[in-house]
Design a protein around this motif. Sequence first.
Motif, PDB file in Angstrom:
ATOM      1  N   SER A   1       8.178  -0.123   8.881  1.00  9.91           N
ATOM      2  CA  SER A   1       7.044   0.785   9.088  1.00  9.91           C
ATOM      3  C   SER A   1       6.507   1.295   7.760  1.00  9.91           C
ATOM      4  CB  SER A   1       7.461   1.970   9.964  1.00  9.91           C
ATOM      5  OG  SER A   1       7.787   1.531  11.257  1.00  9.91           O
ATOM      6  N   GLU A   2       7.400   1.691   6.873  1.00  8.26           N
ATOM      7  CA  GLU A   2       6.975   2.202   5.569  1.00  8.26           C
ATOM      8  C   GLU A   2       6.283   1.123   4.738  1.00  8.26           C
ATOM      9  OE1 GLU A   2      10.386   3.990   3.715  1.00  8.26           O
ATOM     10  OE2 GLU A   2      10.339   5.718   5.075  1.00  8.26           O
ATOM     11  N   ALA A   3       6.648  -0.127   4.939  1.00  9.46           N
ATOM     12  CA  ALA A   3       6.032  -1.221   4.190  1.00  9.46           C
ATOM     13  C   ALA A   3       4.568  -1.402   4.571  1.00  9.46           C
ATOM     14  CB  ALA A   3       6.790  -2.520   4.423  1.00  9.46           C
ATOM     15  N   LEU A   4       4.142  -0.831   5.692  1.00  5.92           N
ATOM     16  CA  LEU A   4       2.763  -0.950   6.154  1.00  5.92           C
ATOM     17  C   LEU A   4       1.950   0.308   5.898  1.00  5.92           C
ATOM     18  CD1 LEU A   4       3.469  -2.756   9.543  1.00  5.92           C
ATOM     19  CD2 LEU A   4       2.862  -3.783   7.346  1.00  5.92           C
ATOM     20  N   LEU A   5       2.560   1.302   5.218  1.00  2.00           N
ATOM     21  CA  LEU A   5       1.875   2.568   4.954  1.00  2.00           C
ATOM     22  C   LEU A   5       1.634   2.775   3.471  1.00  2.00           C
ATOM     23  CD1 LEU A   5       3.790   5.033   7.317  1.00  2.00           C
ATOM     24  CD2 LEU A   5       1.568   3.953   7.694  1.00  2.00           C
ATOM     25  N   ASP A   6       0.487   3.366   3.174  1.00  3.36           N
ATOM     26  CA  ASP A   6       0.180   3.773   1.811  1.00  3.36           C
ATOM     27  C   ASP A   6       1.009   5.027   1.517  1.00  3.36           C
ATOM     28  OD1 ASP A   6      -1.382   3.976  -0.667  1.00  3.36           O
ATOM     29  OD2 ASP A   6      -2.298   5.721   0.300  1.00  3.36           O
ATOM     30  N   PRO A   7       1.857   5.007   0.500  1.00  4.54           N
ATOM     31  CA  PRO A   7       2.745   6.144   0.254  1.00  4.54           C
ATOM     32  C   PRO A   7       2.013   7.429  -0.145  1.00  4.54           C
ATOM     33  CG  PRO A   7       2.961   4.508  -1.499  1.00  4.54           C
ATOM     34  CD  PRO A   7       2.072   3.917  -0.454  1.00  4.54           C
ATOM     35  N   LEU A   8       0.853   7.321  -0.752  1.00  6.23           N
ATOM     36  CA  LEU A   8       0.123   8.516  -1.185  1.00  6.23           C
ATOM     37  C   LEU A   8      -0.554   9.215  -0.019  1.00  6.23           C
ATOM     38  CD1 LEU A   8      -0.918  10.306  -3.533  1.00  6.23           C
ATOM     39  CD2 LEU A   8      -2.913   8.800  -3.612  1.00  6.23           C
ATOM     40  N   THR A   9      -1.195   8.454   0.864  1.00  2.52           N
ATOM     41  CA  THR A   9      -2.026   9.054   1.905  1.00  2.52           C
ATOM     42  C   THR A   9      -1.402   9.054   3.294  1.00  2.52           C
ATOM     43  OG1 THR A   9      -3.119   6.963   2.432  1.00  2.52           O
ATOM     44  CG2 THR A   9      -4.107   8.331   0.681  1.00  2.52           C
ATOM     45  N   GLY A  10      -0.425   8.196   3.520  1.00  2.00           N
ATOM     46  CA  GLY A  10       0.157   8.077   4.849  1.00  2.00           C
ATOM     47  C   GLY A  10      -0.676   7.224   5.798  1.00  2.00           C
ATOM     48  N   LEU A  11      -1.826   6.731   5.351  1.00  4.20           N
ATOM     49  CA  LEU A  11      -2.620   5.810   6.150  1.00  4.20           C
ATOM     50  C   LEU A  11      -2.004   4.418   6.044  1.00  4.20           C
ATOM     51  CD1 LEU A  11      -6.260   6.808   5.075  1.00  4.20           C
ATOM     52  CD2 LEU A  11      -5.004   7.560   7.105  1.00  4.20           C
ATOM     53  N   SER A  12      -2.467   3.490   6.865  1.00  7.91           N
ATOM     54  CA  SER A  12      -2.032   2.105   6.709  1.00  7.91           C
ATOM     55  C   SER A  12      -2.414   1.627   5.308  1.00  7.91           C
ATOM     56  CB  SER A  12      -2.724   1.210   7.740  1.00  7.91           C
ATOM     57  OG  SER A  12      -2.238   1.465   9.030  1.00  7.91           O
ATOM     58  N   ASN A  13      -1.605   0.744   4.755  1.00  6.84           N
ATOM     59  CA  ASN A  13      -1.959   0.132   3.477  1.00  6.84           C
ATOM     60  C   ASN A  13      -2.685  -1.183   3.752  1.00  6.84           C
ATOM     61  OD1 ASN A  13       0.039  -1.759   4.145  1.00  6.84           O
ATOM     62  ND2 ASN A  13       1.523  -0.938   2.685  1.00  6.84           N
ATOM     63  N   ARG A  14      -2.965  -1.944   2.713  1.00  5.14           N
ATOM     64  CA  ARG A  14      -3.700  -3.196   2.883  1.00  5.14           C
ATOM     65  C   ARG A  14      -2.953  -4.160   3.797  1.00  5.14           C
ATOM     66  NH1 ARG A  14      -8.707  -5.259   1.049  1.00  5.14           N
ATOM     67  NH2 ARG A  14      -8.882  -7.141   2.267  1.00  5.14           N
TER      68      ARG A  14
END
Length: 191
Positions: free
Chosen positions: A23-36
């Motif tokens: 799950s964390e691998a799919l999240l942008d650590p700064l914003t908590g939104l999905s990452n690319r």
Amino acid sequence: MAKLEASRQEVASLRQEVHRARSEALLDPLTGLSNRRGFDRALADCVHSPEAGTPTAPCLLLGDIDDFPALRERLGEARLNDALRQVANTVRSIAQSHHVAARIEDDEFALLIPGAGLHEAYTLAEQLRHGVAQLRPDTERRLSLSVGVTQLGLGESARDFIGRADQALQTSRAQGRNRVTVLAADERFAA
């Protein structure tokens, strides 16, 4: 029995840890939104929508923070990160539970909206643009956002879908920034 129970607990704990890491691998650590990566997965699923090419086909919003290099220079890293979190919170505030909100580059945010029409997507894009315009990361000026909006066409690839949204975004930037541009895949469904 005690060893068996301890092994079961350890396996359960490891499964939870793997699930959390995925799950964390799919999240942008700064914003908590999905990452690319998370966004690309959702986009890949989205292009197979049975609504593609219809008035309720999935829509995509791409938004860039205007004058980002100057903002980075003016604010410095810590205050810039605060500004990015504020923009992410604004994206999150307009997103519904079935939308995919993502930070896909330093200054680029996306909102994937399944089952929407272009009119609904345009309305959300304007809400996002107006919400970001209320943010003031320093005393000099407010933030602004240029946004591109499009809708998934019948048989369209993810690359074409995101390419048209990016083209709409670039049009917003070229026409003076701080605006929303809609490029319909099918003019019959234009907002």
